[in-house]
Design a protein around this motif. Structure first.
Motif, PDB file in Angstrom:
ATOM      1  N   TYR A 154      55.537 -83.760  38.030  1.00  0.00           N
ATOM      2  CA  TYR A 154      54.658 -83.077  37.087  1.00  0.00           C
ATOM      3  C   TYR A 154      55.453 -82.625  35.862  1.00  0.00           C
ATOM      4  O   TYR A 154      56.536 -82.060  35.986  1.00  0.00           O
ATOM      5  CB  TYR A 154      53.997 -81.859  37.739  1.00  0.00           C
ATOM      6  N   TYR A 155      54.860 -82.853  34.703  1.00  0.00           N
ATOM      7  CA  TYR A 155      55.480 -82.442  33.426  1.00  0.00           C
ATOM      8  C   TYR A 155      55.274 -80.938  33.247  1.00  0.00           C
ATOM      9  O   TYR A 155      54.147 -80.454  33.308  1.00  0.00           O
ATOM     10  CB  TYR A 155      54.807 -83.216  32.301  1.00  0.00           C
ATOM     11  N   HIS A 157      56.082 -77.597  30.728  1.00  0.00           N
ATOM     12  CA  HIS A 157      56.567 -77.077  29.455  1.00  0.00           C
ATOM     13  C   HIS A 157      57.302 -75.770  29.708  1.00  0.00           C
ATOM     14  O   HIS A 157      56.679 -74.733  29.913  1.00  0.00           O
ATOM     15  CB  HIS A 157      55.397 -76.851  28.495  1.00  0.00           C
ATOM     16  N   THR A 158      58.623 -75.833  29.687  1.00  0.00           N
ATOM     17  CA  THR A 158      59.421 -74.618  29.836  1.00  0.00           C
ATOM     18  C   THR A 158      59.531 -73.932  28.473  1.00  0.00           C
ATOM     19  O   THR A 158      59.355 -74.568  27.437  1.00  0.00           O
ATOM     20  CB  THR A 158      60.803 -74.971  30.412  1.00  0.00           C
ATOM     21  N   PRO A 159      59.811 -72.610  28.473  1.00  0.00           N
ATOM     22  CA  PRO A 159      59.741 -71.876  27.199  1.00  0.00           C
ATOM     23  C   PRO A 159      60.845 -72.254  26.216  1.00  0.00           C
ATOM     24  O   PRO A 159      61.966 -72.558  26.617  1.00  0.00           O
ATOM     25  CB  PRO A 159      59.861 -70.413  27.625  1.00  0.00           C
ATOM     26  N   ILE A 160      60.509 -72.223  24.941  1.00  0.00           N
ATOM     27  CA  ILE A 160      61.467 -72.502  23.867  1.00  0.00           C
ATOM     28  C   ILE A 160      62.170 -71.203  23.470  1.00  0.00           C
ATOM     29  O   ILE A 160      63.377 -71.168  23.284  1.00  0.00           O
ATOM     30  CB  ILE A 160      60.735 -73.089  22.635  1.00  0.00           C
ATOM     31  N   GLU A 211      63.938 -72.629  34.488  1.00  0.00           N
ATOM     32  CA  GLU A 211      62.483 -72.510  34.623  1.00  0.00           C
ATOM     33  C   GLU A 211      61.899 -73.748  35.313  1.00  0.00           C
ATOM     34  O   GLU A 211      60.897 -73.651  36.020  1.00  0.00           O
ATOM     35  CB  GLU A 211      61.825 -72.309  33.257  1.00  0.00           C
ATOM     36  N   VAL A 214      61.850 -73.233  38.959  1.00  0.00           N
ATOM     37  CA  VAL A 214      60.681 -72.445  39.371  1.00  0.00           C
ATOM     38  C   VAL A 214      59.527 -73.367  39.759  1.00  0.00           C
ATOM     39  O   VAL A 214      58.906 -73.223  40.820  1.00  0.00           O
ATOM     40  CB  VAL A 214      60.223 -71.507  38.231  1.00  0.00           C
ATOM     41  N   PHE A 225      60.461 -82.071  29.233  1.00  0.00           N
ATOM     42  CA  PHE A 225      60.815 -82.956  28.110  1.00  0.00           C
ATOM     43  C   PHE A 225      60.476 -82.140  26.874  1.00  0.00           C
ATOM     44  O   PHE A 225      59.317 -82.049  26.477  1.00  0.00           O
ATOM     45  CB  PHE A 225      60.012 -84.248  28.180  1.00  0.00           C
ATOM     46  N   GLY A 226      61.485 -81.514  26.309  1.00  0.00           N
ATOM     47  CA  GLY A 226      61.238 -80.632  25.182  1.00  0.00           C
ATOM     48  C   GLY A 226      62.488 -80.420  24.357  1.00  0.00           C
ATOM     49  O   GLY A 226      63.569 -80.890  24.718  1.00  0.00           O
ATOM     50  N   PRO A 227      62.324 -79.706  23.225  1.00  0.00           N
ATOM     51  CA  PRO A 227      63.475 -79.470  22.356  1.00  0.00           C
ATOM     52  C   PRO A 227      64.409 -78.406  22.932  1.00  0.00           C
ATOM     53  O   PRO A 227      63.955 -77.450  23.550  1.00  0.00           O
ATOM     54  CB  PRO A 227      62.826 -78.974  21.060  1.00  0.00           C
TER      55      PRO A 227
END
Lengths: 462, 462
Positions: A154-155, A157-160, A211, A214, A225-227
């Motif tokens: 599952y994708y 979105h962890t915090p920026i 995260e 978690v 998959f994020g900055p």
């Protein structure tokens, strides 16, 4: 009439029909009888040839059809007489949507240096090179999502913006709404962060891993998959201040599962590029790196060599090659050492495991020898480390002790520690720097050329 | 033995074989002859029932098998006698991987308020509600990528750190490596941003649209999907300081194309949820919002009503309903107005177009009436605006004039203006707030409950 994409027309067998194309003029050449216009619409690196007879189009009517202009053209799709293309369009109508003054448009026919193109990042996607790189960037990003979706990850979105500085992966950028010219102060004269937006000091994340753990400890298999960000003042061809990371995390996985996953994942990505980006890859191979396709095929066809860090040190010590940096058990490997192992000794990708614990992060699972942790680095030809990962320490006491030993603020990690207090499980994961992957699959030499708008010291243009 | 995922076992017809499952205990109940353990591994909202005979498992051996504990269990997959499940596991072996002290583990069987669960965001993914929401978040993100990939759009990573404050969509967070306690100063006493990391003042992006246009004007059709930020001090159920936006941009598209794309895209996403998230949707429908499935089906089955802003004002003015905010041509619509149009008047999603120019952004294409711009807002039941977009002003002079009129720093937008100078083309695009979409497809009431780690004023935990 609906516009056709150039990619579709170049692939079709249905000819002798009327079509409408829209795109940007790459070149116009010709003689007094006919003009040939090479048109590109971004759907492929290949241009479609427009043939404009002088009978229909006076020189004056094509005056604004110059390199960089945007036009709409309709006509009959026919089999091409020329070499290098199967079809072309005998045009009946051309509309100039947007001209490009040849005196001012910076992308004329002549080649441009990559350095110059970096200064016009708003126009460089219109070049063959950056068109190819950006299409491949899309293909690789989609392949990442497809791989994990197909495998039940599952994708997440962890915090920026993070209130933690405990991730420990590098220097951080501060995020604030305070006025640096005149910040609120406490009675003792320090900046009063309780008045900042989040009520405390906050930074840009350097990793979503913690995260991600978690989510893995509830959903089983996840990926981010994020900055991510590093405020390090490094002006190299391998570092950016802002880059994209992919971080899978798997409950019930050990170091072997982690290696299996990383190898399968990387091979899938490279195979996806070979199967889906043929024209762009051929261009990059021809223009920048004649070994590119060979290297990609090589990775897909070979098993990665799995090797203990300790064994690697022995190999490097007995190597005939002279290294700039000395090799000693306990030191981190330098790029020259990694490349020797991959390119000279094993001649294939290498996964190094079980590194000395004092050169690795606090969250890695300690081995029973008391000296090493279940870390793994995947080393690639030309790139060095492309993936770093580990089995995570799932034991509460051992993790808490390591946090203390390394002087990390335990109170910031209360929630991370609680994952080990309530229903802990063995788990493992790794991180792939997306731009490192892009360097590998495109053969480009500078990381600033595989991201649309690079951020580095003294540069946040566009 | 390789672990099987619970989702796979619940869907299989191959029974009477040995299986191994790993996951977290949701409940344990039983009598002196047998214990029933409901196990969840995150692969589905449904638990698998483990049947542990007292002959094999003493009460003491199951002492640590409590709610929240992580266990591995092997046994024979058999047809279930009980209702509510087709298969269960007659277990032969249970290993406790991680206990969860019943005195301390916060997620006991009783229901918990969403407010309480927000305080334990590191554990809430283990609840049915957040498991469902996070699986759906993955499904919706994948659907976004799949839709655009299938339609020939390229994914573009636009920058997170921006040197521009011209995007104009809201208050921004500053990004800095200067020490706010003691920043370098210029001779005139101002903060000297030439010494900051990027050599100037930088912020977190509020939108990737302008950079997305760069890519569209070379690649044709692109989309962004990344984090965006607002430093607004709003504590509502509809706003976050950090959220994810999807912004497609299409060269050669006008306002009608834009509406067609937005409607098709939204219907695809909702249909994807209906087809791929059945169990999670049924749970959310039963637990939170009995109208959820009806509303999703309704959106898929109905054409969106397309309507001029000016017509909408007439409808609202002649409405029998009393509104809190007055309705007058030239004012922005309030949520009560949008919901009246969608839920009462048309009883279907509405696309409002051609808004007064002075309430919309500088980059929207001006209509010939001199008063309106080619904006569009897609309004959804229960949500209000879910998408905002427009055809863009592609004419250099008109855009430059509008920038000047609105007092925007033109020098920051030189590259954006140059897109209109060199090969300009009609183009259009829109933005979908990913969490707004998540509110719609999950039926959740608070935006803080559809993102794993919400960021809002005074809160950047985890």
């Amino acid at each position: 009439m609906k516009r056709s994409k150039v990619a579709a027309l170049l692939a079709t067998t249905e000819i002798d029909r009327e079509v409408l194309v829209k795109g940007w003029v790459r070149t116009k050449r010709g003689n007094k009888f006919v003009s040939f216009i090479a048109l590109n619409d971004g759907s492929t690196i290949n241009n479609i040839q427009l043939v404009a007879d002088a009978e229909k189009f006076s020189e004056d009517s094509l005056r604004e059809v110059t390199t960089g202009a945007c036009i709409a053209a309709s006509g009959i799709l026919v089999a091409s007489q020329g070499k290098g293309q199967t079809v072309e369009i005998q045009v009946n109508n051309i509309e100039v949507l947007g001209a490009a003054d040849p005196e001012k448009y910076p992308l004329q026919k002549k080649g441009h240096s990559l350095e110059f193109l970096r200064e016009i990042a708003h126009l460089r996607p219109r070049t063959n090179t950056f068109g190819a790189v950006l299409r491949m960037r899309h293909a690789m990003a989609f392949a990442v999502h497809k791989y994990f979706n197909d495998h039940g990850f599952y994708y997440v979105h962890t915090p920026i913006i993070t209130g933690s500085d405990a991730e420990g992966a590098g220097q951080m950028f501060q995020v604030t709404t305070l006025d640096p010219a005149n910040p609120p102060k406490t009675e003792t004269g320090e900046v009063d962060y309780t008045e900042d937006f989040f009520g405390k000091q906050t930074n840009l994340t350097v990793s979503g891993q913690l995260e991600g753990e978690v989510a893995a400890m509830a959903l089983g298999q996840i990926y981010t998959f994020g900055p991510t960000f590093r405020a390090e003042n490094s002006n190299t061809t391998r570092h950016l201040a802002e880059f994209w990371m992919i971080e899978p995390e798997m409950a019930f996985a050990d170091l072997t599962d982690n290696m299996d996953s990383a190898e399968e994942f990387l091979k899938f990505l490279v195979m996806y590029a070979l199967n889906n980006c043929k024209d762009d890859l051929q261009f990059l191979n021809d223009m920048y790196d004649k070994e590119l396709l060979n290297r990609l095929n090589f990775v897909v066809q070979n098993s990665f060599q799995r090797l203990e860090y300790t064994e690697a040190i022995e190999i490097l010590k007995s190597a005939k090659q002279k290294f700039e940096f000395p090799v000693e058990w306990g030191t981190d490997l330098q790029s020259e050492h990694e490349r020797y192992l991959v390119e000279k000794h094993f001649k294939k990708p290498v996964i190094l495991i079980n590194y000395p614990k004092h050169i690795k992060a606090f969250y890695m699972k300690q081995n029973e020898d008391g000296k090493t942790v279940r870390a793994m680095d995947v080393l690639f030809p030309g790139i060095g480390e492309i993936i770093g990962g580990s089995q995570r320490e799932e034991n509460y006491e051992k993790l808490a002790q390591r946090i203390q030993e390394m002087g990390i603020h335990e109170e910031e990690l209360w929630w991370y520690l609680e994952l080990r207090k309530f229903g802990t499980a063995p788990h493992a994961g790794y991180g792939l720097g997306f731009e490192r992957l892009m360097l590998f699959v495109t053969g480009m030499g500078n990381i600033r050329d595989v991201i649309p708008f690079p951020r580095f010291p003294k540069s946040a243009e566009f």
